[in-house]
Motif scaffolding. Structure first.
Motif, PDB file in Angstrom:
ATOM      1  N   MET A   1      53.642  -7.562 -15.910  1.00  0.00           N
ATOM      2  CA  MET A   1      53.281  -6.314 -15.372  1.00  0.00           C
ATOM      3  C   MET A   1      53.916  -5.002 -16.300  1.00  0.00           C
ATOM      4  SD  MET A   1      54.914  -4.469 -11.747  1.00  0.00           S
ATOM      5  CE  MET A   1      54.209  -6.167 -11.078  1.00  0.00           C
ATOM      6  N   ASP A   2      53.029  -4.127 -16.694  1.00  0.00           N
ATOM      7  CA  ASP A   2      53.252  -3.057 -17.614  1.00  0.00           C
ATOM      8  C   ASP A   2      54.796  -2.426 -17.269  1.00  0.00           C
ATOM      9  OD1 ASP A   2      52.217  -1.884 -15.366  1.00  0.00           O
ATOM     10  OD2 ASP A   2      50.998  -0.507 -16.632  1.00  0.00           O
ATOM     11  N   THR A   3      55.054  -1.947 -16.207  1.00  0.00           N
ATOM     12  CA  THR A   3      56.352  -1.317 -15.763  1.00  0.00           C
ATOM     13  C   THR A   3      57.536  -2.256 -15.655  1.00  0.00           C
ATOM     14  OG1 THR A   3      55.601  -1.584 -13.220  1.00  0.00           O
ATOM     15  CG2 THR A   3      55.216   0.663 -14.318  1.00  0.00           C
ATOM     16  N   HIS A   4      57.097  -3.486 -15.478  1.00  0.00           N
ATOM     17  CA  HIS A   4      58.326  -4.281 -15.409  1.00  0.00           C
ATOM     18  C   HIS A   4      58.713  -4.388 -16.987  1.00  0.00           C
ATOM     19  CE1 HIS A   4      60.109  -8.540 -15.928  1.00  0.00           C
ATOM     20  NE2 HIS A   4      60.720  -8.139 -14.847  1.00  0.00           N
ATOM     21  N   ARG A   5      57.852  -4.375 -18.183  1.00  0.00           N
ATOM     22  CA  ARG A   5      58.140  -4.320 -19.400  1.00  0.00           C
ATOM     23  C   ARG A   5      58.709  -3.255 -19.748  1.00  0.00           C
ATOM     24  NH1 ARG A   5      52.836  -6.691 -19.945  1.00  0.00           N
ATOM     25  NH2 ARG A   5      52.174  -4.739 -20.873  1.00  0.00           N
ATOM     26  N   VAL A   6      58.539  -1.969 -19.246  1.00  0.00           N
ATOM     27  CA  VAL A   6      59.186  -0.666 -19.619  1.00  0.00           C
ATOM     28  C   VAL A   6      60.533  -0.768 -19.236  1.00  0.00           C
ATOM     29  CG1 VAL A   6      59.291   1.758 -19.144  1.00  0.00           C
ATOM     30  CG2 VAL A   6      56.855   0.585 -19.550  1.00  0.00           C
ATOM     31  N   ALA A   7      60.777  -1.267 -17.910  1.00  0.00           N
ATOM     32  CA  ALA A   7      62.044  -1.293 -17.207  1.00  0.00           C
ATOM     33  C   ALA A   7      62.886  -2.337 -18.001  1.00  0.00           C
ATOM     34  CB  ALA A   7      62.061  -1.654 -15.586  1.00  0.00           C
TER      35      ALA A   7
ATOM     36  N   ALA B   1      54.825  -5.864  -6.964  1.00  0.00           N
ATOM     37  CA  ALA B   1      55.157  -7.206  -6.769  1.00  0.00           C
ATOM     38  C   ALA B   1      54.824  -7.638  -5.537  1.00  0.00           C
ATOM     39  CB  ALA B   1      56.585  -7.337  -6.896  1.00  0.00           C
ATOM     40  N   ARG B   2      54.966  -6.984  -4.263  1.00  0.00           N
ATOM     41  CA  ARG B   2      54.896  -7.319  -2.957  1.00  0.00           C
ATOM     42  C   ARG B   2      53.307  -7.329  -2.741  1.00  0.00           C
ATOM     43  NH1 ARG B   2      58.960  -2.793  -1.402  1.00  0.00           N
ATOM     44  NH2 ARG B   2      60.860  -3.916  -1.972  1.00  0.00           N
ATOM     45  N   ARG B   3      52.508  -6.901  -3.558  1.00  0.00           N
ATOM     46  CA  ARG B   3      50.914  -6.928  -3.534  1.00  0.00           C
ATOM     47  C   ARG B   3      50.256  -8.051  -4.292  1.00  0.00           C
ATOM     48  NH1 ARG B   3      50.926  -1.017  -4.148  1.00  0.00           N
ATOM     49  NH2 ARG B   3      50.021  -1.566  -6.277  1.00  0.00           N
ATOM     50  N   ILE B   4      51.154  -8.649  -5.090  1.00  0.00           N
ATOM     51  CA  ILE B   4      50.606  -9.746  -5.907  1.00  0.00           C
ATOM     52  C   ILE B   4      50.306 -11.079  -5.162  1.00  0.00           C
ATOM     53  CG2 ILE B   4      51.255 -11.720  -7.650  1.00  0.00           C
ATOM     54  CD1 ILE B   4      53.106  -9.528  -8.946  1.00  0.00           C
ATOM     55  N   PRO B   5      49.038 -11.559  -5.144  1.00  0.00           N
ATOM     56  CA  PRO B   5      48.816 -12.866  -4.309  1.00  0.00           C
ATOM     57  C   PRO B   5      49.611 -13.903  -4.822  1.00  0.00           C
ATOM     58  CG  PRO B   5      46.713 -11.918  -5.109  1.00  0.00           C
ATOM     59  CD  PRO B   5      47.948 -11.021  -5.820  1.00  0.00           C
ATOM     60  N   GLY B   6      50.580 -14.516  -3.626  1.00  0.00           N
ATOM     61  CA  GLY B   6      51.409 -15.613  -3.868  1.00  0.00           C
ATOM     62  C   GLY B   6      52.693 -15.042  -3.903  1.00  0.00           C
TER      63      GLY B   6
ATOM     64  N   GLU C   1      52.203 -18.921 -11.422  1.00  0.00           N
ATOM     65  CA  GLU C   1      51.161 -17.986 -12.061  1.00  0.00           C
ATOM     66  C   GLU C   1      51.482 -16.739 -11.224  1.00  0.00           C
ATOM     67  OE1 GLU C   1      49.809 -21.740 -12.908  1.00  0.00           O
ATOM     68  OE2 GLU C   1      50.044 -21.159 -10.777  1.00  0.00           O
ATOM     69  N   SER C   2      51.725 -16.497  -9.952  1.00  0.00           N
ATOM     70  CA  SER C   2      52.192 -15.379  -9.044  1.00  0.00           C
ATOM     71  C   SER C   2      53.472 -14.854 -10.101  1.00  0.00           C
ATOM     72  CB  SER C   2      52.483 -15.490  -7.909  1.00  0.00           C
ATOM     73  OG  SER C   2      51.220 -16.153  -7.242  1.00  0.00           O
ATOM     74  N   LEU C   3      54.333 -15.627 -10.322  1.00  0.00           N
ATOM     75  CA  LEU C   3      55.639 -14.981 -10.947  1.00  0.00           C
ATOM     76  C   LEU C   3      55.055 -14.439 -12.129  1.00  0.00           C
ATOM     77  CD1 LEU C   3      58.673 -14.413 -11.582  1.00  0.00           C
ATOM     78  CD2 LEU C   3      58.708 -16.961 -11.855  1.00  0.00           C
ATOM     79  N   HIS C   4      54.386 -15.091 -13.081  1.00  0.00           N
ATOM     80  CA  HIS C   4      54.101 -14.600 -14.227  1.00  0.00           C
ATOM     81  C   HIS C   4      53.335 -13.064 -14.262  1.00  0.00           C
ATOM     82  CE1 HIS C   4      54.756 -18.837 -16.112  1.00  0.00           C
ATOM     83  NE2 HIS C   4      55.529 -18.151 -16.343  1.00  0.00           N
TER      84      HIS C   4
END
Length: 111
Positions: A66-72, A28-33, A58-61
């Motif tokens: 993110m695949d790991t976000h969906r897993v968690a 998340a910290r590497r996402i532009p925005g 768009e940054s939030l989306h």
């Protein structure tokens, strides 16, 4: 600016929780925005809150997709009790800029 606030009660964390949580936070910290984050706990209620700041929806989306976000998210009942997510648009900000913000990206030279 937009915020994503995650308010939750905790259960027992395990190694898998920490692995997923650390990976999600790092990515998340590497996402532009991404503009920074802060975390709060209320010892009286046992609730925890994490606020992420974003330049755009768009940054939030990108985080949400993110695949790991969906897993968690699919396994959240193992580690979390009741929770609430609040997405907000910040209309103004007052006071000391950056107070309590962690992991804020460094300014881009010349920007």
């Amino acid at each position: 600016m937009y915020t994503s606030t995650f308010i939750f009660a905790t259960k027992q964390y395990d190694d898998e929780f920490h692995r997923l949580n650390d990976e999600i936070a790092e990515r998340a910290r590497r996402i532009p925005g991404f503009l920074g984050e802060e975390a709060w706990e209320n010892p009286e209620t046992g609730l925890h809150s994490e606020v992420y700041y974003w330049e755009s929806l768009e940054s939030l989306h990108e985080l949400i997709g993110m695949d790991t976000h969906r897993v968690a998210k699919g396994a959240h009942e193992q580690w979390l009790g009741p929770y609430r997510v609040v997405i907000g648009q910040v209309l103004s900000e007052y006071g000391q800029k950056g107070l309590a913000i962690e992991h804020a990206p460094l300014p881009v030279p010349g920007a």
